[in-house]
Design a protein around this motif. Structure first.
Motif, PDB file in Angstrom:
ATOM      1  N   TRP A  81       0.874  -1.179   0.000  1.00  0.00           N
ATOM      2  CA  TRP A  81       0.000   0.000   0.000  1.00  0.00           C
ATOM      3  C   TRP A  81       0.909   1.227   0.000  1.00  0.00           C
ATOM      4  O   TRP A  81       1.596   1.502   0.985  1.00  0.00           O
ATOM      5  N   PRO A  82       0.956   1.990  -1.110  1.00  0.00           N
ATOM      6  CA  PRO A  82       1.904   3.104  -1.204  1.00  0.00           C
ATOM      7  C   PRO A  82       1.724   4.104  -0.063  1.00  0.00           C
ATOM      8  O   PRO A  82       0.608   4.481   0.296  1.00  0.00           O
ATOM      9  N   GLY A  83       2.845   4.506   0.505  1.00  0.00           N
ATOM     10  CA  GLY A  83       2.819   5.480   1.586  1.00  0.00           C
ATOM     11  C   GLY A  83       2.729   4.872   2.966  1.00  0.00           C
ATOM     12  O   GLY A  83       2.685   5.598   3.954  1.00  0.00           O
ATOM     13  N   GLU A  84       2.737   3.527   3.044  1.00  0.00           N
ATOM     14  CA  GLU A  84       2.669   2.845   4.338  1.00  0.00           C
ATOM     15  C   GLU A  84       3.919   1.988   4.505  1.00  0.00           C
ATOM     16  O   GLU A  84       3.948   0.824   4.096  1.00  0.00           O
ATOM     17  N   PRO A  85       5.002   2.565   5.086  1.00  0.00           N
ATOM     18  CA  PRO A  85       6.243   1.797   5.210  1.00  0.00           C
ATOM     19  C   PRO A  85       6.149   0.656   6.214  1.00  0.00           C
ATOM     20  O   PRO A  85       6.937  -0.292   6.153  1.00  0.00           O
ATOM     21  N   PRO A 319       0.461  15.450  -8.330  1.00  0.00           N
ATOM     22  CA  PRO A 319       1.240  14.239  -8.660  1.00  0.00           C
ATOM     23  C   PRO A 319       1.249  13.198  -7.552  1.00  0.00           C
ATOM     24  O   PRO A 319       1.632  12.053  -7.802  1.00  0.00           O
ATOM     25  N   PHE A 320       0.832  13.557  -6.334  1.00  0.00           N
ATOM     26  CA  PHE A 320       0.817  12.584  -5.239  1.00  0.00           C
ATOM     27  C   PHE A 320      -0.606  12.180  -4.864  1.00  0.00           C
ATOM     28  O   PHE A 320      -0.853  11.666  -3.779  1.00  0.00           O
ATOM     29  N   ASP A 321      -1.533  12.377  -5.793  1.00  0.00           N
ATOM     30  CA  ASP A 321      -2.905  11.901  -5.606  1.00  0.00           C
ATOM     31  C   ASP A 321      -2.934  10.367  -5.684  1.00  0.00           C
ATOM     32  O   ASP A 321      -2.089   9.749  -6.341  1.00  0.00           O
ATOM     33  N   ILE A 322      -3.908   9.758  -5.021  1.00  0.00           N
ATOM     34  CA  ILE A 322      -4.020   8.298  -5.033  1.00  0.00           C
ATOM     35  C   ILE A 322      -4.247   7.774  -6.451  1.00  0.00           C
ATOM     36  O   ILE A 322      -3.832   6.657  -6.790  1.00  0.00           O
ATOM     37  N   VAL A 323      -4.872   8.575  -7.305  1.00  0.00           N
ATOM     38  CA  VAL A 323      -5.088   8.165  -8.697  1.00  0.00           C
ATOM     39  C   VAL A 323      -3.746   7.990  -9.407  1.00  0.00           C
ATOM     40  O   VAL A 323      -3.557   7.058 -10.189  1.00  0.00           O
ATOM     41  N   GLN A 324      -2.775   8.877  -9.119  1.00  0.00           N
ATOM     42  CA  GLN A 324      -1.460   8.743  -9.736  1.00  0.00           C
ATOM     43  C   GLN A 324      -0.715   7.524  -9.217  1.00  0.00           C
ATOM     44  O   GLN A 324       0.011   6.856  -9.956  1.00  0.00           O
ATOM     45  N   ALA A 325      -0.891   7.200  -7.929  1.00  0.00           N
ATOM     46  CA  ALA A 325      -0.291   5.978  -7.389  1.00  0.00           C
ATOM     47  C   ALA A 325      -0.817   4.761  -8.131  1.00  0.00           C
ATOM     48  O   ALA A 325      -0.072   3.842  -8.470  1.00  0.00           O
ATOM     49  N   GLY A 359       2.922   7.931  -8.598  1.00  0.00           N
ATOM     50  CA  GLY A 359       2.990   6.885  -9.614  1.00  0.00           C
ATOM     51  C   GLY A 359       4.386   6.307  -9.754  1.00  0.00           C
ATOM     52  O   GLY A 359       4.569   5.090  -9.849  1.00  0.00           O
ATOM     53  N   ALA A 360       5.402   7.171  -9.754  1.00  0.00           N
ATOM     54  CA  ALA A 360       6.782   6.709  -9.884  1.00  0.00           C
ATOM     55  C   ALA A 360       7.177   5.875  -8.671  1.00  0.00           C
ATOM     56  O   ALA A 360       7.789   4.804  -8.812  1.00  0.00           O
ATOM     57  N   TYR A 361       6.852   6.345  -7.477  1.00  0.00           N
ATOM     58  CA  TYR A 361       7.196   5.587  -6.263  1.00  0.00           C
ATOM     59  C   TYR A 361       6.442   4.259  -6.216  1.00  0.00           C
ATOM     60  O   TYR A 361       7.002   3.234  -5.795  1.00  0.00           O
TER      61      TYR A 361
END
Length: 507
Positions: A81-85, A319-325, A359-361
């Protein structure tokens, strides 16, 4: 006196009866409440859609059923889950979304939808507790995995304890351990090749005497030393290690029924079931479904590209919207076909990712979790938006989210090069060469952020029926990941909100 008592009692009963009739009549003829949008779904898509619709100022009726969370709630470890280390379970993610959604001004009901019908300007939703009305409907009912009947016993239900249905979700947890995969189609072949990069050994159990997967997959499987294909073989029983009286080395013991000369059992640490899924769309009119029961949308089926250069579509101004992820994850999934045949060139990376966005991350995270060598160049630095909204965090500072994503990809093994100078790229003899402040990097494949202005026609979340919007695993061709499902739910709510501006009667 007795006569007076009965007379008074009769009058009381009569008045009560007439009063009840009047109340029933008032209820029967009262104008029902018309919701702006009804959301059907109990997973990330449904919760994300209901939260986003409420934030858009719509009145929302969220019908979840009783199986809160759907498939994702049975995922024991969700580390993509992006953003959850920090690792969390699928159930914990759903609890976060549920808690957040309960803080919004909307109504949630644990009701099952039996049918949807257009009734004048409204949609009538028939449930197990009555009929409800809405101007628009977001259908995100999800899908159920097809579990082979021979292993579906009362005490042996595959609910996540070392038994999974998605290598992209759970494969990372079985580094250098033996695993088995059930299935013979493209999905099973893709999962076997993915796990060959992660597991010590992959046993592919195929019920028939041949694979249904396309030829390129068959060729890659047959020459991969980590993959063993067992034809005409079925797992007829699964026993967990805790059930054994004696100690064994691995988590699961599979009892096999095979026409081939092989052992009667197989010891592995995980079992992946790749026999497809069935969308939960019985309540939807057949005209809105394809032949397999999936929800239709207004976009042509997505074609997987084999290009060595892919761009992460820009669908959001932030660019850091959940849609871009989500777009980053979908881009990596497209690229996986290219990565099946890995380069043997010395000092090469399997993939270089250039971009400074969710998206890149996210693309870097997914590639690294599948044991590909990844270099991420966050360039150029995007102007910082102050905050962004995610369905589990709520409003979060962009720099905070970016720091969490960076920590997550670094922990996964991604090489991050912060580069303040001009990045120079060239493509020669089938390889990308990228010059950075730390030298030149060579790679077979390249992913870049799209530099064009944000553009999203939302056609893939619109049903052929005006006023119905679709999201999640029940849509054909969707990437079955929590982040892509949540993003689809948000986009469906955006499409519904836009549609209601022109089609909702004045209120």
């Amino acid at each position: 006196m007795m006569k007076a008592f009965f007379s008074k009692t009769y009058q009381t009963i009569t008045r009560t009866f007439i009063s009840s009739l009047l109340m029933m009549s008032a209820v029967a003829f009262a104008e029902p409440q018309i919701w702006d949008v009804a959301v059907i779904g109990d997973g990330p898509s449904g919760y994300s859609a209901s939260i986003e619709a409420t934030r858009s100022g719509l009145s929302v009726l969220h019908l979840t059923g009783n199986d809160i969370g759907g498939q994702i709630s049975r995922t024991p470890t969700l580390d993509n889950w992006p953003g959850e280390p920090n690792h969390l379970s699928g159930a914990e993610l759903i609890v976060r979304m549920k808690k957040h959604s309960l803080s919004t001004n909307r109504v949630k009901m644990s009701l099952y939808v039996d049918g949807i019908a257009k009734q004048g300007e409204y949609f009538a939703l028939r449930t197990n507790m009555g009929v409800y009305f809405a101007h628009a409907v977001i259908a995100a009912p999800g899908a159920s995995p097809n579990i082979p009947m021979q292993i579906m016993t009362r005490d042996n239900l595959p609910t996540g304890d070392n038994i999974h249905t998605c290598t992209l979700c759970d494969g990372f947890n079985y580094q250098n351990q033996p695993v088995a995969i059930i299935g013979g189609g493209n999905t099973a072949a893709e999962q076997a090749l993915t796990m060959a990069n992660i597991a010590s050994q992959v046993f592919l159990l195929v019920r028939k005497d041949t694979l249904r997967a396309q030829q390129t997959y068959r060729q890659e499987l047959e020459k991969n030393p980590r993959v063993t294909i067992l034809y005409e073989t079925q797992a007829v029983n699964i026993t967990h290690r805790s059930h054994f009286l004696q100690n064994i080395q691995h988590n699961l013991r599979l009892k096999l029924n095979s026409s081939q000369p092989t052992d009667s059992h197989l010891d592995v640490d995980a079992l992946f079931i790749a026999t497809g899924q069935t969308p939960v769309t019985e309540f939807v009119d057949a005209t809105l479904l394809d032949r397999e029961g999936y929800l239709r949308n207004r976009q042509n089926p997505h074609q997987v590209t084999s290009s060595a250069l892919l761009k992460i579509a820009r669908r959001s101004p932030n660019p850091f919207d959940i849609v871009q992820a989500s777009e980053g994850v979908k881009t990596f999934v497209q690229l996986q076909q290219n990565l099946l045949t890995r380069s043997n060139h010395n000092n090469t990376q399997d993939v270089i990712i250039i971009g400074d966005s969710a998206g890149a991350y996210s693309a870097a995270l997914y590639a690294a979790r599948d044991n590909y060598k990844v270099t991420l160049i966050p360039w150029p630095n995007n102007p910082s938006h102050s905050s962004v909204f995610w369905p589990d965090f709520g409003s979060i500072n962009v720099q905070t989210l970016k720091a969490r994503m960076r920590k997550q990809v670094t922990h996964a093994g991604v090489r991050v090069i912060d580069n303040d100078t001009q990045v120079v790229m060239s493509h020669l003899y089938g390889y990308w060469q990228v010059s950075t402040s730390e030298g030149t990097i060579i790679s077979k494949t390249l992913i870049m952020d799209e530099s064009a202005s944000p553009s999203d026609d939302l056609q893939d979340v619109r049903s052929p029926e005006e006023g119905i919007f679709v999201a999640g695993d029940a849509v054909k061709g969707s990437v079955n990941q929590a982040i892509t499902a949540a993003a689809a739910g948000k986009r469906a709510a955006m499409a519904a909100s836009n549609w209601l501006l022109n089609n909702r009667p004045y209120r």
